[in-house]
Scaffold this motif. Structure first.
Motif, PDB file in Angstrom:
ATOM      1  N   SER A 141       0.800  -1.230   0.000  1.00 17.72           N
ATOM      2  CA  SER A 141       0.000   0.000   0.000  1.00 17.72           C
ATOM      3  C   SER A 141       0.829   1.274   0.000  1.00 17.72           C
ATOM      4  CB  SER A 141      -0.951   0.007   1.206  1.00 17.72           C
ATOM      5  OG  SER A 141      -2.033  -0.873   0.990  1.00 17.72           O
ATOM      6  N   GLU A 142       1.943   1.295   0.711  1.00 20.63           N
ATOM      7  CA  GLU A 142       2.744   2.513   0.812  1.00 20.63           C
ATOM      8  C   GLU A 142       4.207   2.184   0.481  1.00 20.63           C
ATOM      9  OE1 GLU A 142       1.620   5.678   1.501  1.00 20.63           O
ATOM     10  OE2 GLU A 142      -0.396   4.827   1.344  1.00 20.63           O
ATOM     11  N   PRO A 143       4.509   1.923  -0.779  1.00 20.98           N
ATOM     12  CA  PRO A 143       5.853   1.448  -1.142  1.00 20.98           C
ATOM     13  C   PRO A 143       6.962   2.469  -0.910  1.00 20.98           C
ATOM     14  CG  PRO A 143       4.575   1.971  -3.104  1.00 20.98           C
ATOM     15  CD  PRO A 143       3.628   2.035  -1.952  1.00 20.98           C
ATOM     16  N   ASP A 144       6.636   3.759  -0.881  1.00 19.77           N
ATOM     17  CA  ASP A 144       7.662   4.791  -0.731  1.00 19.77           C
ATOM     18  C   ASP A 144       7.761   5.342   0.697  1.00 19.77           C
ATOM     19  OD1 ASP A 144       8.231   4.625  -3.475  1.00 19.77           O
ATOM     20  OD2 ASP A 144       6.560   5.974  -3.941  1.00 19.77           O
ATOM     21  N   TRP A 145       7.011   4.754   1.608  1.00 24.20           N
ATOM     22  CA  TRP A 145       7.034   5.216   2.997  1.00 24.20           C
ATOM     23  C   TRP A 145       7.883   4.241   3.808  1.00 24.20           C
ATOM     24  CZ3 TRP A 145       2.305   5.079   6.818  1.00 24.20           C
ATOM     25  CH2 TRP A 145       2.628   5.797   7.978  1.00 24.20           C
ATOM     26  N   ASP A 146       9.058   4.662   4.209  1.00 19.26           N
ATOM     27  CA  ASP A 146      10.005   3.777   4.893  1.00 19.26           C
ATOM     28  C   ASP A 146       9.423   3.202   6.181  1.00 19.26           C
ATOM     29  OD1 ASP A 146      11.843   4.208   2.901  1.00 19.26           O
ATOM     30  OD2 ASP A 146      12.959   5.764   3.989  1.00 19.26           O
ATOM     31  N   PHE A 147       8.687   4.035   6.943  1.00 20.48           N
ATOM     32  CA  PHE A 147       8.136   3.526   8.204  1.00 20.48           C
ATOM     33  C   PHE A 147       7.145   2.396   7.960  1.00 20.48           C
ATOM     34  CE2 PHE A 147       4.739   3.559  11.424  1.00 20.48           C
ATOM     35  CZ  PHE A 147       5.486   3.158  12.519  1.00 20.48           C
ATOM     36  N   TYR A 148       6.400   2.468   6.879  1.00 22.94           N
ATOM     37  CA  TYR A 148       5.423   1.412   6.592  1.00 22.94           C
ATOM     38  C   TYR A 148       6.135   0.074   6.343  1.00 22.94           C
ATOM     39  CZ  TYR A 148       1.130  -0.721   4.790  1.00 22.94           C
ATOM     40  OH  TYR A 148       0.031  -1.530   4.599  1.00 22.94           O
ATOM     41  N   GLN A 149       7.245   0.114   5.629  1.00 24.09           N
ATOM     42  CA  GLN A 149       8.009  -1.113   5.406  1.00 24.09           C
ATOM     43  C   GLN A 149       8.573  -1.642   6.719  1.00 24.09           C
ATOM     44  OE1 GLN A 149       7.594  -2.142   2.295  1.00 24.09           O
ATOM     45  NE2 GLN A 149       6.558  -0.175   1.983  1.00 24.09           N
ATOM     46  N   GLU A 150       8.995  -0.728   7.592  1.00 21.51           N
ATOM     47  CA  GLU A 150       9.496  -1.124   8.910  1.00 21.51           C
ATOM     48  C   GLU A 150       8.368  -1.729   9.743  1.00 21.51           C
ATOM     49  OE1 GLU A 150      11.125   1.080  12.965  1.00 21.51           O
ATOM     50  OE2 GLU A 150      11.341   2.106  11.030  1.00 21.51           O
ATOM     51  N   LEU A 151       7.196  -1.130   9.663  1.00 24.58           N
ATOM     52  CA  LEU A 151       6.031  -1.617  10.408  1.00 24.58           C
ATOM     53  C   LEU A 151       5.671  -3.034   9.998  1.00 24.58           C
ATOM     54  CD1 LEU A 151       3.627  -0.972  12.338  1.00 24.58           C
ATOM     55  CD2 LEU A 151       2.415  -0.056  10.338  1.00 24.58           C
ATOM     56  N   LEU A 152       5.661  -3.289   8.686  1.00 24.52           N
ATOM     57  CA  LEU A 152       5.329  -4.622   8.187  1.00 24.52           C
ATOM     58  C   LEU A 152       6.451  -5.620   8.435  1.00 24.52           C
ATOM     59  CD1 LEU A 152       3.575  -3.905   4.771  1.00 24.52           C
ATOM     60  CD2 LEU A 152       2.508  -4.644   6.901  1.00 24.52           C
ATOM     61  N   GLY A 153       7.686  -5.143   8.436  1.00 24.21           N
ATOM     62  CA  GLY A 153       8.814  -6.039   8.639  1.00 24.21           C
ATOM     63  C   GLY A 153       9.195  -6.815   7.408  1.00 24.21           C
ATOM     64  N   ALA A 154       8.705  -6.411   6.237  1.00 27.94           N
ATOM     65  CA  ALA A 154       8.997  -7.106   4.983  1.00 27.94           C
ATOM     66  C   ALA A 154       8.598  -6.202   3.828  1.00 27.94           C
ATOM     67  CB  ALA A 154       8.244  -8.430   4.907  1.00 27.94           C
ATOM     68  N   TYR A 190       5.111 -12.748  -2.518  1.00 28.91           N
ATOM     69  CA  TYR A 190       6.412 -13.149  -1.975  1.00 28.91           C
ATOM     70  C   TYR A 190       7.155 -11.883  -1.553  1.00 28.91           C
ATOM     71  CZ  TYR A 190       5.233 -17.755  -3.646  1.00 28.91           C
ATOM     72  OH  TYR A 190       4.590 -18.959  -3.839  1.00 28.91           O
ATOM     73  N   PHE A 191       8.150 -12.042  -0.663  1.00 29.96           N
ATOM     74  CA  PHE A 191       8.732 -10.877   0.003  1.00 29.96           C
ATOM     75  C   PHE A 191      10.257 -10.925  -0.019  1.00 29.96           C
ATOM     76  CE2 PHE A 191       4.570 -11.809   1.653  1.00 29.96           C
ATOM     77  CZ  PHE A 191       3.960 -10.575   1.717  1.00 29.96           C
ATOM     78  N   ASP A 192      10.844  -9.751  -0.246  1.00 34.00           N
ATOM     79  CA  ASP A 192      12.288  -9.598  -0.219  1.00 34.00           C
ATOM     80  C   ASP A 192      12.624  -8.158   0.202  1.00 34.00           C
ATOM     81  OD1 ASP A 192      14.972  -9.991  -0.421  1.00 34.00           O
ATOM     82  OD2 ASP A 192      15.031  -9.847  -2.620  1.00 34.00           O
ATOM     83  N   PRO A 193      13.084  -7.931   1.419  1.00 35.34           N
ATOM     84  CA  PRO A 193      13.388  -8.968   2.411  1.00 35.34           C
ATOM     85  C   PRO A 193      12.120  -9.572   3.020  1.00 35.34           C
ATOM     86  CG  PRO A 193      13.687  -6.801   3.367  1.00 35.34           C
ATOM     87  CD  PRO A 193      13.410  -6.575   1.909  1.00 35.34           C
TER      88      PRO A 193
END
Length: 289
Positions: A117-130, A169-172
């Motif tokens: 949903s928010e590919p350019d928001w760094d915190f969102y990627q941190e929140l999801l952990g992947a 699928y996820f990376d990382p």
């Protein structure tokens, strides 16, 4: 007077289920704001909301349908849920509000396409952990999902679940110590996990309507919501189950009237017989005297 009193009791008993608050409403429970903004399939989103509303009534939480603008005021909300949301749905103010909510202990639950949903928001990627590799794999395929024990989110989920989805699928991929994987495919690829830093839970399935009809999947989601809300107690099912809230249909109203009417006739007959017997007893007593 006795007839009127009995009639009032009958009507009250007949109408009580309609006007009494449900156990879920009386007990309170987590308040969950759910967004489906930008979803790929509205019919799936609508069905998912319908099933989650049933789960909410049955398992003591409240589901509130919302939109991104509602994120700017999260007072009273325990969990924000992104249900199959689309890409770039939040503006900067909404991102800031959600970030603050998570940092002060608020819960977050996401399913399926919400991973992207928010590919350019760094915190969102941190929140999801992947980070999701998009788009998901085509075509949809049936895979076996196995659950890992030891978490309240997977409690009671002991058997493998067959699910047909377009798999992400996820990376990382999520990994310890930041995340705990709760479920995976036979290949070992994770499909559900929770964050060890935030009260955040993600499940990759949910893009297909059939998945939301699966009882084990719904159990995973409701237990994920309960965990994200910070609830430590055991989920208890309401005796009212998933009965709909008032207003009821005219058919139900007519049923109540019929029950009350039938009861009033029975009471009238009993009262008439009782009056007659009292008169006979009084007359017999006078003759005896």
């Amino acid at each position: 007077m006795r007839t009127l009193l009995r009639l009032c009791i009958i009507v009250a008993l007949a109408c009580a289920p309609a006007f009494a608050p449900s156990a879920a409403l009386a007990a309170g429970g987590p308040q969950v704001l759910v967004l489906t903004t930008g979803n790929e399939a509205q019919d799936v989103a609508d069905f998912a909301i319908e099933r989650l509303q049933m789960e909410a009534r049955r398992w003591n939480f409240t589901l509130i349908e919302g939109e991104p603008g509602n994120l700017e005021d999260l007072d009273g909300i325990d969990v924000v849920m992104f249900l199959n949301t689309g890409v770039d749905i939040l503006d900067e103010a909404q991102q800031a509000s959600l970030h603050a909510f998570i940092n002060r202990g608020g819960g977050f639950v996401a399913t399926n396409t919400a991973a992207a949903s928010e590919p350019d928001w760094d915190f969102y990627q941190e929140l999801l952990g992947a980070t999701a590799l998009t788009p998901p794999q085509e075509p949809a395929s049936e895979q076996e999902v196995s659950f890992n024990a030891g978490s309240p989110i997977t409690d009671g989920l002991d058997e493998e679940l067959k699910v047909t989805e377009r798999w992400f699928y996820f990376d990382p991929a999520p990994a310890q110590p930041e995340s705990t994987v709760l479920a995976q495919l036979g290949s070992g690829d994770p499909v559900a996990w929770n964050s060890e830093t935030y009260n955040a839970f993600y499940a990759s399935p949910g893009g297909a309507g059939k998945t939301w009809g699966d009882r084990d999947f719904l159990q995973l989601i409701r237990q994920g919501i309960w965990w994200a809300a910070g609830e430590e107690g055991v989920l208890l099912q309401n005796s009212d189950d998933a009965a709909p809230n008032w207003p009821y249909t005219w058919t139900f109203v007519l049923f109540v009237v019929a029950v009350a009417g039938g009861g009033s006739i029975a009471v009238w007959r009993l009262d008439k017989d009782e009056t007659r017997r009292e008169a006979e007893m009084a007359e017999a007593a006078e003759l005896k005297a």
